[in-house]
Design a protein around this motif. Sequence first.
Motif, PDB file in Angstrom:
ATOM      1  N   VAL A   1       0.841  -1.197   0.000  1.00  9.36           N
ATOM      2  CA  VAL A   1       0.000   0.000   0.000  1.00  9.36           C
ATOM      3  C   VAL A   1       0.872   1.241   0.000  1.00  9.36           C
ATOM      4  N   ARG A   2       1.935   1.231   0.809  1.00  9.80           N
ATOM      5  CA  ARG A   2       2.842   2.385   0.854  1.00  9.80           C
ATOM      6  C   ARG A   2       3.521   2.613  -0.499  1.00  9.80           C
ATOM      7  N   ARG A   3       3.929   1.535  -1.136  1.00 13.50           N
ATOM      8  CA  ARG A   3       4.642   1.665  -2.409  1.00 13.50           C
ATOM      9  C   ARG A   3       3.709   2.024  -3.552  1.00 13.50           C
ATOM     10  N   ALA A   4       2.449   1.604  -3.469  1.00 11.66           N
ATOM     11  CA  ALA A   4       1.503   1.861  -4.554  1.00 11.66           C
ATOM     12  C   ALA A   4       0.980   3.296  -4.543  1.00 11.66           C
ATOM     13  N   ARG A   5       1.095   3.989  -3.409  1.00  7.69           N
ATOM     14  CA  ARG A   5       0.626   5.371  -3.283  1.00  7.69           C
ATOM     15  C   ARG A   5      -0.841   5.488  -3.680  1.00  7.69           C
ATOM     16  N   LEU A   6      -1.648   4.650  -3.078  1.00 10.39           N
ATOM     17  CA  LEU A   6      -3.072   4.634  -3.379  1.00 10.39           C
ATOM     18  C   LEU A   6      -3.768   5.858  -2.803  1.00 10.39           C
ATOM     19  N   PRO A   7      -4.767   6.375  -3.519  1.00 10.40           N
ATOM     20  CA  PRO A   7      -5.491   7.536  -2.993  1.00 10.40           C
ATOM     21  C   PRO A   7      -6.356   7.187  -1.789  1.00 10.40           C
ATOM     22  N   GLU A   8      -6.786   5.931  -1.695  1.00 12.78           N
ATOM     23  CA  GLU A   8      -7.613   5.478  -0.580  1.00 12.78           C
ATOM     24  C   GLU A   8      -6.855   4.400   0.185  1.00 12.78           C
ATOM     25  N   THR A   9      -6.499   4.691   1.435  1.00 15.87           N
ATOM     26  CA  THR A   9      -5.742   3.713   2.227  1.00 15.87           C
ATOM     27  C   THR A   9      -6.460   3.307   3.509  1.00 15.87           C
ATOM     28  N   ALA A  10      -7.491   4.050   3.904  1.00 15.94           N
ATOM     29  CA  ALA A  10      -8.154   3.759   5.177  1.00 15.94           C
ATOM     30  C   ALA A  10      -8.733   2.353   5.191  1.00 15.94           C
TER      31      ALA A  10
ATOM     32  N   TRP B   1     -13.565 -20.547   3.890  1.00 21.98           N
ATOM     33  CA  TRP B   1     -12.420 -20.209   3.040  1.00 21.98           C
ATOM     34  C   TRP B   1     -12.847 -19.445   1.797  1.00 21.98           C
ATOM     35  N   ARG B   2     -14.023 -19.724   1.267  1.00 27.89           N
ATOM     36  CA  ARG B   2     -14.474 -18.996   0.077  1.00 27.89           C
ATOM     37  C   ARG B   2     -14.659 -17.511   0.382  1.00 27.89           C
ATOM     38  N   ASP B   3     -15.151 -17.200   1.565  1.00 22.41           N
ATOM     39  CA  ASP B   3     -15.339 -15.807   1.949  1.00 22.41           C
ATOM     40  C   ASP B   3     -14.016 -15.080   2.121  1.00 22.41           C
ATOM     41  N   ARG B   4     -12.953 -15.834   2.378  1.00 19.04           N
ATOM     42  CA  ARG B   4     -11.645 -15.206   2.608  1.00 19.04           C
ATOM     43  C   ARG B   4     -10.824 -15.038   1.325  1.00 19.04           C
ATOM     44  N   VAL B   5     -11.355 -15.453   0.199  1.00 12.89           N
ATOM     45  CA  VAL B   5     -10.598 -15.306  -1.058  1.00 12.89           C
ATOM     46  C   VAL B   5     -10.201 -13.853  -1.314  1.00 12.89           C
ATOM     47  N   PRO B   6     -11.111 -12.866  -1.185  1.00 13.40           N
ATOM     48  CA  PRO B   6     -10.684 -11.480  -1.421  1.00 13.40           C
ATOM     49  C   PRO B   6      -9.558 -11.026  -0.496  1.00 13.40           C
ATOM     50  N   LEU B   7      -9.584 -11.473   0.753  1.00 13.99           N
ATOM     51  CA  LEU B   7      -8.517 -11.111   1.691  1.00 13.99           C
ATOM     52  C   LEU B   7      -7.164 -11.579   1.165  1.00 13.99           C
ATOM     53  N   HIS B   8      -7.096 -12.824   0.710  1.00 13.34           N
ATOM     54  CA  HIS B   8      -5.831 -13.377   0.242  1.00 13.34           C
ATOM     55  C   HIS B   8      -5.438 -12.837  -1.135  1.00 13.34           C
ATOM     56  N   GLN B   9      -6.407 -12.327  -1.877  1.00 14.44           N
ATOM     57  CA  GLN B   9      -6.085 -11.734  -3.179  1.00 14.44           C
ATOM     58  C   GLN B   9      -5.522 -10.321  -3.049  1.00 14.44           C
ATOM     59  N   LEU B  10      -5.591  -9.749  -1.862  1.00 15.61           N
ATOM     60  CA  LEU B  10      -5.051  -8.399  -1.682  1.00 15.61           C
ATOM     61  C   LEU B  10      -3.567  -8.335  -2.048  1.00 15.61           C
ATOM     62  N   PHE B  11      -2.810  -9.351  -1.647  1.00 18.91           N
ATOM     63  CA  PHE B  11      -1.374  -9.313  -1.916  1.00 18.91           C
ATOM     64  C   PHE B  11      -1.073  -9.256  -3.417  1.00 18.91           C
ATOM     65  N   PRO B  12      -1.550 -10.207  -4.236  1.00 18.62           N
ATOM     66  CA  PRO B  12      -1.231 -10.098  -5.664  1.00 18.62           C
ATOM     67  C   PRO B  12      -1.817  -8.848  -6.315  1.00 18.62           C
ATOM     68  N   LEU B  13      -2.987  -8.409  -5.882  1.00 19.51           N
ATOM     69  CA  LEU B  13      -3.564  -7.202  -6.477  1.00 19.51           C
ATOM     70  C   LEU B  13      -2.734  -5.964  -6.145  1.00 19.51           C
ATOM     71  N   LEU B  14      -2.212  -5.891  -4.927  1.00 13.96           N
ATOM     72  CA  LEU B  14      -1.357  -4.755  -4.575  1.00 13.96           C
ATOM     73  C   LEU B  14      -0.022  -4.817  -5.309  1.00 13.96           C
ATOM     74  N   VAL B  15       0.516  -6.028  -5.493  1.00 11.87           N
ATOM     75  CA  VAL B  15       1.736  -6.159  -6.290  1.00 11.87           C
ATOM     76  C   VAL B  15       1.484  -5.653  -7.707  1.00 11.87           C
ATOM     77  N   HIS B  16       0.364  -6.038  -8.291  1.00 11.13           N
ATOM     78  CA  HIS B  16       0.050  -5.579  -9.646  1.00 11.13           C
ATOM     79  C   HIS B  16      -0.197  -4.073  -9.684  1.00 11.13           C
ATOM     80  N   THR B  17      -0.731  -3.529  -8.600  1.00  7.64           N
ATOM     81  CA  THR B  17      -0.902  -2.076  -8.552  1.00  7.64           C
ATOM     82  C   THR B  17       0.444  -1.370  -8.552  1.00  7.64           C
ATOM     83  N   VAL B  18       1.395  -1.890  -7.786  1.00  6.50           N
ATOM     84  CA  VAL B  18       2.743  -1.322  -7.777  1.00  6.50           C
ATOM     85  C   VAL B  18       3.359  -1.393  -9.169  1.00  6.50           C
ATOM     86  N   LEU B  19       3.172  -2.516  -9.850  1.00  6.96           N
ATOM     87  CA  LEU B  19       3.805  -2.731 -11.146  1.00  6.96           C
ATOM     88  C   LEU B  19       3.097  -2.004 -12.284  1.00  6.96           C
ATOM     89  N   PHE B  20       1.759  -2.015 -12.249  1.00  7.07           N
ATOM     90  CA  PHE B  20       1.012  -1.560 -13.426  1.00  7.07           C
ATOM     91  C   PHE B  20       0.001  -0.454 -13.144  1.00  7.07           C
TER      92      PHE B  20
END
Length: 263
Positions: free
Chosen positions: A135-144, A226-245
């Motif tokens: 989150v720090r590296r991506a400089r997202l406008p919404e961090t709360a 576990w199905r309900d927790r899929v978005p939680l675990h997807q945060l990491f790859p999505l934030l990596v992609h935000t940093v990259l792209f």
Amino acid sequence: MTPPGFDPRSAPRGVSRAVLPGGRRVVVKRDVGAAAEAAGLRWLAVPGGPPVPEVLDAGQDWLVGEEVPAGSPSREAAAAFGRRLATLHAAGAPAFGSPPPGGPVEARIGGTGMRNVPGDSWPEWFAEHRILAYVRRARLPETAVFDEVCARLPDLAGPPEPPARLHGDLWSGNVLWSPTGAWLIDPAAHGGHRETDLAMLALFGLPHLDTVRSAYDDAAPLAPGWRDRVPLHQLFPLLVHTVLFGGRYAGQAVEAAHAALRT
């Protein structure tokens, strides 16, 4: 070791293919993350787990690995992959965030950095090293919303689990379907939560994903919810992609954070 007469350091930067003296076909990678990748591939070569390319030789910024023959996905191969992935995860890790033996703390995922810093508590480790760091590296406008996810992670994480041996970058492009089944390539291996690998498989559309998950769950039942927790675990790859792209991945990361809070 590669045979005399073949110098992988003369290969072009990036990924290329070569034929060794004697006719063996190999993949040569010249990249700053090669040493971490080589350590990861060796660590993931678990008996009964998904096959990974043999590392024939490696240096600080290059590696030579076995070429995986091309094939097509099938339901039978997907079911076998699910069972084998469960075996890999069950091989475990010393701690959450622990690097593979011989692997560096400063590793890579895709084209950006990833720190393998061990921690005892998955919620605290995941918050600091896999959410807030990006989150720090991506400089997202919404961090709360990410701060709220991290504050609530002990409640959102589900039942405690031991550290699993993760591929760490398990999107569909890093699953190669060969005539003998599904192989894993290009790991960002570390100790983590097994649901993270499974959530990443769902992010970019793996063939026969439902079969993979069903076979995995039969072999190593997943915790309730576990199905309900899929978005939680997807945060990491999505934030990596935000940093990259940047771009749409930032919006997807925010949406996933809100979805995680609704569980």
